[in-house]
Design an enzyme around this catalytic site. Sequence first.
Site, PDB file in Angstrom:
ATOM      1  N   HIS A   8       0.831  -1.224   0.000  1.00 28.70           N
ATOM      2  CA  HIS A   8       0.000   0.000   0.000  1.00 28.70           C
ATOM      3  C   HIS A   8       0.856   1.262   0.000  1.00 28.70           C
ATOM      4  CE1 HIS A   8      -3.390  -2.627   1.240  1.00 28.70           C
ATOM      5  NE2 HIS A   8      -2.469  -3.190   2.012  1.00 28.70           N
TER       6      HIS A   8
ATOM      7  N   SER B 236      14.480  20.859 -18.248  1.00 26.98           N
ATOM      8  CA  SER B 236      13.291  21.679 -18.442  1.00 26.98           C
ATOM      9  C   SER B 236      13.688  22.923 -19.215  1.00 26.98           C
ATOM     10  CB  SER B 236      12.729  22.068 -17.076  1.00 26.98           C
ATOM     11  OG  SER B 236      12.004  23.268 -17.178  1.00 26.98           O
TER      12      SER B 236
ATOM     13  N   LYS C 102      16.180  21.358 -13.272  1.00 24.78           N
ATOM     14  CA  LYS C 102      15.446  20.104 -13.439  1.00 24.78           C
ATOM     15  C   LYS C 102      16.235  19.018 -14.170  1.00 24.78           C
ATOM     16  CE  LYS C 102      11.773  19.186 -12.391  1.00 24.78           C
ATOM     17  NZ  LYS C 102      10.444  19.515 -12.912  1.00 24.78           N
TER      18      LYS C 102
ATOM     19  N   GLU D 161       9.003   7.715 -17.596  1.00 25.52           N
ATOM     20  CA  GLU D 161       7.624   8.186 -17.802  1.00 25.52           C
ATOM     21  C   GLU D 161       7.103   7.792 -19.182  1.00 25.52           C
ATOM     22  OE1 GLU D 161       7.216  12.398 -16.516  1.00 25.52           O
ATOM     23  OE2 GLU D 161       9.158  12.017 -15.603  1.00 25.52           O
TER      24      GLU D 161
END
Length: 462
Positions: free
Chosen positions: A156, A277, A283, A290
């Site tokens: 969980h 970025s 970044k 992803e």
Amino acid sequence: MASLWGGRFEKDMDELVKKYNASIFFDQRMYNEDIDGSIAHVTMLAKQGIVTEGERDQIIAGLESIRKDIAAGKIVFTVEDEDIHMGIESRLTARIGEVGKKLHTARSRNDQCQVDGRLYLKKEIREILNSLCCLESVILEKAEKYADKITVGFTHLQHAQPITLGFVFMAYFQMFRRDIERLTQTLERMDYNPLGACALAGTTMPIDRHFTSQLLGFAAPCENAMDAVSDRDYSLEFLSDASISMMHLSRWAEEFAWWNSSEFSYIAIDDSFCTGSSIMPQKKNPDMAELIRGKVGRVYGDLMQLLTVMKGTPLAYNKDFQEDKESLFDAVDTWKASIDIFTKMLDKTEFRMDQIEKQLGKGFLNATDVAEHLAKQGIPFREAHSIVGRMVKTCEGKGCDLEDLTQEDLQAIDSRVTKESLGDISIPSCVDARVSFGGTAPSEVRRQIAVGRAWLESLAEQ
Ligand code: ARG
């Protein structure tokens, strides 16, 4: 330009129809397989005395010259070609003359496109199996390296129990092992040759389908001609294998993304696998993880597309079936690229044990171990569970760990519990003791690695 099938027609196809009907813009990907199928076919026709050996040789030479020119980019297919089968056949006749027209004896595009599809997919499956085996081998290397390194096990997304990192790797190893086994079975089940099924009913010509099967490397001819031209189960099986495996990749990619977050910092993904970025200079984003996570959507879509195309189609061939290719090609490309990217990213990723260690003291990772210690001393596990639950509550009140509870704290919870009865509940001892078959102890992980390695080596020998 009149089509090869134009005999009974008085009008040329409408321009819109030509475009809508054509598969040449995507099925040209299978030109090699189409030529291989034609060469096997004409070799068989000659063996059976349906064409002469001289005719066979002329046709084969013509096909090989077309193959060379396609590979060299000298042939540009257009909508007039309709599909790869006619694109090649019309050029063959243009090059070698009337004899080229004999090639299409005792076959149809309905079986031809299936020969191409199966040969193409068999080749791609072998490449994908190879990629999956490379991934497995990197996983084994990492599992060995981190066999006894301890990390947090979650359920969980909550701290659950301490586990070894090698154990995590070997969990993923099992998933990809099943993917490899599943795909191997798909390959075996699809290894039947549709050539000679013709349009749907076989032929009156004295062909030898066993011979073409041998020439093309199929296990045997498809048993029933009607099924041979109407079956797309093999593509559906492949797409479902791809979907399951992409789902596995997406789960690990998701873990990579959060392991890489500032909150976790368990790993640092190599710079070469991240992007920056355009506005935030600091970044470094885990884009590959992803993208893998995102690309699963395409592959699920590919599976749903073909399932939907096939639903309710009557026997035998229907033009709907031409819609079997783009989704298959998309899934082949996406799955293969995702495995290869993931493998390289994994190979280059180092785990930050200093960061992981900071988390091991949080969330009472050893609570289950305390309960098991008490159970070993004769307290029924249900009661031991409840005792440790109360210990955790006391710790939360005092802001301390289970090891820090005093003799008085313990006695107040249950008279059977003393500091001695808790046993050794340091995190490394907890991990070392989970030696049950399939458990997380380093010794057990090393056994799993040995079994995995033997299996992978047995595949390489095949
Ligand atoms: N381009 C077609 C396909 O991919 C080939 C088979 C066409 N057969 C036919 N009878 N129209 O499915």
